[in-house]
Design a protein around this motif. Sequence first.
Motif, PDB file in Angstrom:
ATOM      1  N   HIS A 242      84.347  10.979   7.669  1.00 21.51           N
ATOM      2  CA  HIS A 242      84.938  11.764   8.755  1.00 21.51           C
ATOM      3  C   HIS A 242      86.441  12.008   8.612  1.00 21.51           C
ATOM      4  N   PRO A 243      87.244  11.030   8.161  1.00 20.58           N
ATOM      5  CA  PRO A 243      88.684  11.322   8.025  1.00 20.58           C
ATOM      6  C   PRO A 243      88.995  12.428   7.033  1.00 20.58           C
ATOM      7  N   HIS A 244      88.044  12.752   6.161  1.00 15.33           N
ATOM      8  CA  HIS A 244      88.286  13.754   5.130  1.00 15.33           C
ATOM      9  C   HIS A 244      87.731  15.125   5.508  1.00 15.33           C
ATOM     10  N   LEU A 245      87.126  15.247   6.693  1.00 17.04           N
ATOM     11  CA  LEU A 245      86.524  16.503   7.122  1.00 17.04           C
ATOM     12  C   LEU A 245      87.443  17.227   8.098  1.00 17.04           C
ATOM     13  N   GLY A 246      87.343  18.543   8.101  1.00 11.57           N
ATOM     14  CA  GLY A 246      88.052  19.328   9.099  1.00 11.57           C
ATOM     15  C   GLY A 246      87.430  19.133  10.472  1.00 11.57           C
ATOM     16  N   ARG A 247      88.093  19.666  11.490  1.00 17.27           N
ATOM     17  CA  ARG A 247      87.658  19.421  12.873  1.00 17.27           C
ATOM     18  C   ARG A 247      86.203  19.818  13.111  1.00 17.27           C
TER      19      ARG A 247
ATOM     20  N   GLU B 112      96.179  10.900   8.639  1.00 18.03           N
ATOM     21  CA  GLU B 112      96.669  10.352   7.368  1.00 18.03           C
ATOM     22  C   GLU B 112      96.414   8.852   7.294  1.00 18.03           C
ATOM     23  N   VAL B 113      96.600   8.168   8.408  1.00 22.44           N
ATOM     24  CA  VAL B 113      96.315   6.729   8.438  1.00 22.44           C
ATOM     25  C   VAL B 113      94.846   6.482   8.122  1.00 22.44           C
ATOM     26  N   ALA B 114      93.964   7.272   8.733  1.00 22.77           N
ATOM     27  CA  ALA B 114      92.531   7.088   8.529  1.00 22.77           C
ATOM     28  C   ALA B 114      92.123   7.377   7.088  1.00 22.77           C
ATOM     29  N   GLN B 115      92.830   8.259   6.421  1.00 17.63           N
ATOM     30  CA  GLN B 115      92.521   8.554   5.031  1.00 17.63           C
ATOM     31  C   GLN B 115      93.078   7.490   4.095  1.00 17.63           C
ATOM     32  N   PHE B 116      94.195   6.877   4.487  1.00 16.32           N
ATOM     33  CA  PHE B 116      94.876   5.941   3.600  1.00 16.32           C
ATOM     34  C   PHE B 116      94.364   4.519   3.731  1.00 16.32           C
ATOM     35  N   ARG B 117      94.101   4.073   4.963  1.00 17.57           N
ATOM     36  CA  ARG B 117      93.650   2.698   5.138  1.00 17.57           C
ATOM     37  C   ARG B 117      92.331   2.670   5.914  1.00 17.57           C
ATOM     38  N   GLY B 118      91.436   1.810   5.440  1.00 23.55           N
ATOM     39  CA  GLY B 118      90.149   1.642   6.097  1.00 23.55           C
ATOM     40  C   GLY B 118      90.030   0.248   6.666  1.00 23.55           C
ATOM     41  N   VAL B 119      89.412   0.138   7.836  1.00 20.63           N
ATOM     42  CA  VAL B 119      89.263  -1.145   8.527  1.00 20.63           C
ATOM     43  C   VAL B 119      87.788  -1.425   8.768  1.00 20.63           C
ATOM     44  N   GLN B 120      87.350  -2.599   8.372  1.00 19.63           N
ATOM     45  CA  GLN B 120      86.003  -3.037   8.706  1.00 19.63           C
ATOM     46  C   GLN B 120      86.097  -4.101   9.795  1.00 19.63           C
ATOM     47  N   PRO B 121      85.599  -3.806  10.998  1.00 17.15           N
ATOM     48  CA  PRO B 121      85.691  -4.788  12.084  1.00 17.15           C
ATOM     49  C   PRO B 121      84.715  -5.934  11.879  1.00 17.15           C
ATOM     50  N   GLN B 122      84.867  -6.939  12.718  1.00 11.06           N
ATOM     51  CA  GLN B 122      84.046  -8.142  12.598  1.00 11.06           C
ATOM     52  C   GLN B 122      82.590  -7.874  12.949  1.00 11.06           C
ATOM     53  N   SER B 123      82.339  -6.962  13.875  1.00 13.83           N
ATOM     54  CA  SER B 123      80.965  -6.641  14.263  1.00 13.83           C
ATOM     55  C   SER B 123      80.854  -5.141  14.476  1.00 13.83           C
TER      56      SER B 123
ATOM     57  N   SER C  15      79.827   2.086   4.445  1.00 15.61           N
ATOM     58  CA  SER C  15      80.519   3.145   5.185  1.00 15.61           C
ATOM     59  C   SER C  15      82.016   3.110   4.909  1.00 15.61           C
ATOM     60  N   LEU C  16      82.573   1.906   4.817  1.00 12.78           N
ATOM     61  CA  LEU C  16      83.995   1.767   4.479  1.00 12.78           C
ATOM     62  C   LEU C  16      84.264   2.251   3.059  1.00 12.78           C
ATOM     63  N   LEU C  17      83.372   1.918   2.131  1.00 12.79           N
ATOM     64  CA  LEU C  17      83.546   2.375   0.754  1.00 12.79           C
ATOM     65  C   LEU C  17      83.491   3.901   0.674  1.00 12.79           C
ATOM     66  N   ALA C  18      82.643   4.515   1.490  1.00 11.94           N
ATOM     67  CA  ALA C  18      82.548   5.978   1.503  1.00 11.94           C
ATOM     68  C   ALA C  18      83.843   6.627   1.987  1.00 11.94           C
ATOM     69  N   GLN C  19      84.618   5.891   2.746  1.00 13.31           N
ATOM     70  CA  GLN C  19      85.905   6.409   3.225  1.00 13.31           C
ATOM     71  C   GLN C  19      86.908   6.557   2.088  1.00 13.31           C
ATOM     72  N   GLN C  20      86.786   5.757   1.049  1.00 16.55           N
ATOM     73  CA  GLN C  20      87.634   5.792  -0.146  1.00 16.55           C
ATOM     74  C   GLN C  20      89.135   5.705   0.182  1.00 16.55           C
ATOM     75  N   PRO C  21      89.548   4.721   0.980  1.00 13.52           N
ATOM     76  CA  PRO C  21      90.979   4.553   1.253  1.00 13.52           C
ATOM     77  C   PRO C  21      91.677   3.883   0.082  1.00 13.52           C
ATOM     78  N   ALA C  22      92.987   3.865   0.132  1.00 11.90           N
ATOM     79  CA  ALA C  22      93.761   3.119  -0.848  1.00 11.90           C
ATOM     80  C   ALA C  22      93.946   1.665  -0.422  1.00 11.90           C
ATOM     81  N   LEU C  23      93.818   1.421   0.881  1.00  9.40           N
ATOM     82  CA  LEU C  23      94.054   0.097   1.445  1.00  9.40           C
ATOM     83  C   LEU C  23      92.857  -0.300   2.297  1.00  9.40           C
ATOM     84  N   TYR C  24      92.259  -1.444   1.976  1.00  7.35           N
ATOM     85  CA  TYR C  24      91.088  -1.949   2.706  1.00  7.35           C
ATOM     86  C   TYR C  24      91.499  -3.170   3.507  1.00  7.35           C
ATOM     87  N   LEU C  25      91.130  -3.191   4.804  1.00 10.70           N
ATOM     88  CA  LEU C  25      91.362  -4.345   5.661  1.00 10.70           C
ATOM     89  C   LEU C  25      90.016  -4.787   6.223  1.00 10.70           C
ATOM     90  N   LEU C  26      89.593  -5.991   5.839  1.00 14.12           N
ATOM     91  CA  LEU C  26      88.228  -6.450   6.087  1.00 14.12           C
ATOM     92  C   LEU C  26      88.244  -7.704   6.951  1.00 14.12           C
TER      93      LEU C  26
END
Length: 259
Positions: free
Chosen positions: A108-113, A79-90, A157-168
Amino acid sequence: MKTDAHPLLEAADLAVQVGDRWICCDLSMRLMPGERLVLLGPNGAGKTTLLHTLAGLREAQRGEVRMQGRALAAWPGREVAQFRGVQPQSQPDWFAATVMETALVGRHPHLGRWAWESDADVRVANEALACMGLDHMGERNILTLSGGERQRLAIASLLAQQPALYLLDEPLSHLDLHYQVAVLEHFSALARAGAGVVMVLHDLNLAARFADHVVLLDGSGKMVSGTADEVLQADVLSAAFGHPLRRHVIEGQVAFLLE
């Protein structure tokens, strides 16, 4: 994308420490849908550390981080992975992959196992690549990309995740001026559609243009938090960065110049 009236992200009396050095103490903030928060400060002030704490990637020494009113620790991992997306520095690339394969990682957060990406997932990834001007590069090997192209792919790739919260974390690294503004305008458009955006930036003038709220760290544990207009003042920034600055308003836009 969730856009209800609960804060997307909250920090309550947050205190963050690295070794024997405090990054911030007693930080309380709320990010509502549609708002953009910028983390500012000199090199080594702890912006990335604070971002990781807000993302749930490290624990705070005191206080609590909440998403939509629920303690971050209480969220199941998927649920965390679906709700918030993180873009690391590198983005280290240990293996060869195509641009499309890398963009699809965001799904990937939206796919089954054991599920494979569907045509709908590919369509979302293509749209994200198009937003970053990479839709013509889907079959290209990521190891052949320039630094700026690789940064835009990370954002796609982060945009494809489509979270509600973006941390960049420093989303403008390696980008020329055109793409710096394009990226910030795109995330501002997402905010207007109901997302929340937290960004580590270095350019004070871009922060003045694109921030609603600012947390300013000075590297010694001191912190100023508030609206962009409250924090982005010449005396406050001069003290934090150790260099005198002048604040000007040019055709309605705030700009900072070195003295």
